[in-house]
Motif scaffolding. Structure first.
Motif, short mmCIF file in Angstrom:
data_model
loop_
_atom_site.label_atom_id
_atom_site.label_comp_id
_atom_site.label_asym_id
_atom_site.label_seq_id
_atom_site.Cartn_x
_atom_site.Cartn_y
_atom_site.Cartn_z
N GLU A 293 10.78 17.75 4.33
CA GLU A 293 11.08 17.09 3.15
C GLU A 293 11.67 15.68 3.08
N PHE A 294 11.45 14.92 2.38
CA PHE A 294 11.96 13.51 2.40
C PHE A 294 11.55 12.89 1.00
N THR A 295 12.22 11.59 0.94
CA THR A 295 12.01 10.99 -0.36
C THR A 295 11.07 9.73 0.17
N MET A 296 9.98 9.49 -0.52
CA MET A 296 9.02 8.55 -0.27
C MET A 296 9.17 7.35 -1.24
N VAL A 297 9.45 6.28 -1.12
CA VAL A 297 9.83 5.03 -1.85
C VAL A 297 8.94 3.93 -1.77
N SER A 298 8.47 3.38 -2.89
CA SER A 298 7.72 2.56 -3.13
C SER A 298 8.13 1.21 -3.76
N PRO A 299 8.30 0.15 -3.02
CA PRO A 299 8.86 -1.12 -3.98
C PRO A 299 7.67 -1.79 -5.13
N ALA A 300 8.21 -2.66 -5.76
CA ALA A 300 7.23 -3.30 -6.50
C ALA A 300 6.40 -4.24 -5.54
N TYR A 301 4.91 -4.05 -5.92
CA TYR A 301 4.13 -4.69 -5.30
C TYR A 301 2.74 -4.92 -6.10
N SER A 302 1.87 -5.83 -5.51
CA SER A 302 0.55 -5.98 -6.21
C SER A 302 -0.42 -5.30 -5.69
N LYS A 303 -1.52 -5.15 -6.37
CA LYS A 303 -2.83 -4.90 -5.88
C LYS A 303 -3.83 -6.06 -6.13
N VAL A 304 -4.49 -6.65 -4.92
CA VAL A 304 -5.26 -7.90 -5.14
C VAL A 304 -6.51 -7.65 -4.48
N ASP A 305 -7.33 -8.56 -5.19
CA ASP A 305 -8.87 -8.41 -4.68
C ASP A 305 -8.99 -9.32 -3.45
N LYS A 306 -10.37 -9.41 -3.17
CA LYS A 306 -10.67 -9.76 -1.83
C LYS A 306 -10.37 -11.39 -1.47
N ALA A 307 -10.23 -12.25 -2.95
CA ALA A 307 -9.56 -13.60 -2.74
C ALA A 307 -8.12 -13.41 -2.71
N GLY A 308 -7.53 -12.65 -2.95
CA GLY A 308 -5.95 -12.64 -2.94
C GLY A 308 -5.56 -12.53 -4.42
N LYS A 309 -6.38 -12.50 -5.18
CA LYS A 309 -6.03 -12.69 -6.71
C LYS A 309 -5.32 -11.17 -7.35
N VAL A 310 -4.13 -11.26 -8.05
CA VAL A 310 -3.47 -10.02 -8.47
C VAL A 310 -4.20 -9.43 -9.59
N VAL A 311 -4.54 -8.38 -9.31
CA VAL A 311 -5.37 -7.25 -10.25
C VAL A 311 -4.52 -6.42 -11.08
N HIS A 312 -3.48 -5.90 -10.30
CA HIS A 312 -2.54 -4.74 -10.98
C HIS A 312 -1.24 -5.40 -10.42
N LYS A 313 -0.23 -5.13 -11.04
CA LYS A 313 1.17 -5.16 -10.71
C LYS A 313 1.80 -3.91 -10.92
N ILE A 314 2.32 -3.33 -9.66
CA ILE A 314 2.87 -2.01 -9.73
C ILE A 314 4.43 -1.96 -9.53
N ASP A 315 5.11 -1.25 -10.50
CA ASP A 315 6.28 -0.99 -10.48
C ASP A 315 6.96 -0.04 -9.33
N PRO A 316 8.17 -0.32 -9.08
CA PRO A 316 8.76 0.44 -8.09
C PRO A 316 9.00 1.78 -8.39
N VAL A 317 8.91 2.74 -7.54
CA VAL A 317 8.84 4.14 -7.90
C VAL A 317 9.18 4.99 -6.46
N SER A 318 9.85 6.32 -6.93
CA SER A 318 10.07 7.05 -5.53
C SER A 318 9.93 8.53 -5.92
N ALA A 319 9.52 9.25 -4.83
CA ALA A 319 9.23 10.56 -5.19
C ALA A 319 9.75 11.55 -3.96
N THR A 320 10.14 12.79 -4.15
CA THR A 320 10.17 13.72 -3.07
C THR A 320 8.79 14.41 -2.88
N VAL A 321 8.78 14.43 -1.47
CA VAL A 321 7.56 14.87 -0.70
C VAL A 321 7.98 16.16 0.07
#
Length: 220
Positions: A173-201
């Motif tokens: 069992e652990f905490t999986m943590v994700s910071p704020a980050y972006s999903k980008v396309d092949k050209a590096g353009k931001v398509v989605h901005k992802i908020d920080p979040v965490s969850a127990t696994v």
């Protein structure tokens, strides 16, 4: 069941959020209806401690903490049999510390896969019966086929501990943590901005044929 409709499957949730947002966001937002591989009953969202045990889970109180920051790239294809040659040294040990180190490394590598699209290592080291593993890998691959990737490694593992299971494996069992980050396309353009979040696994990590494999996992 909500409004006369069954809740979406775990696979549908994972695929949906790997394509449009973050897997961890899905985990944090889902409050019920998430089932483990091989279990028919949904996780009880009212639980104040831990998830319902995976099959074979022991109630013994052994626990330990471990972390791994190693990273590696495997050139083996996903159909190869797993070995101990491409994992950190501690993760090759048939012990609680080894199970925790292996599980930590598997999820760290899953974050790298979200960034670069290479799922070969996590696929190779997941049991073929692990539905959540397959769903996660499928979601990552579909997103990369659409030309999207994370602009940074979005997954880190915190406070991992292990408990011996009745079937000889370990409940990690652990905490999986994700910071704020972006999903980008092949050209590096931001398509989605992802908020920080965490969850127990919670995982079912098993020793098989001289190495660890991830057999199942649940998001809390």
């Amino acid at each position: 069941m909500t409004n006369g409709r069954a809740p979406p499957s775990t696979k549908a949730k994972i695929v949906q959020f790997t394509r449009g947002a973050a897997v961890l966001a899905a985990a944090a937002l889902v409050t019920g209806g998430l089932t483990a591989c091989g279990e028919d009953e949904p996780v009880d969202p009212s639980s104040t401690s831990t998830l319902s045990p995976l099959p074979g889970n022991s109630t013994s109180d052994a626990s330990s903490s471990s972390s791994s920051s190693d990273s590696s790239t495997s050139s083996s294809d996903s159909t190869s049999e797993p070995t101990n040659e491409d994992v950190p040294a501690l993760a090759t040990e048939q012990s609680k510390a080894g199970a925790v180190a292996f599980t930590t490394y598997w999820f760290e590598e899953s974050g790298q896969a979200v960034q670069d699209g290479d799922t070969a290592w996590i696929d190779k080291h997941a049991d073929k019966s692990c539905a959540p593993c397959s769903d996660f890998i499928e979601g990552v691959e579909m997103e990369h086929e659409d030309g999207l990737r994370a602009d940074r490694d979005p997954i880190s593992v915190k406070d991992a501990s292990g408990t011996k299971r009745d079937d000889g494996g370990y409940r990690v069992e652990f905490t999986m943590v994700s910071p704020a980050y972006s999903k980008v396309d092949k050209a590096g353009k931001v398509v989605h901005k992802i908020d920080p979040v965490s969850a127990t696994v919670v995982t079912d990590t098993q020793w098989a044929d001289g190495h660890w494999v991830l057999k199942d996992w649940i998001l809390k």
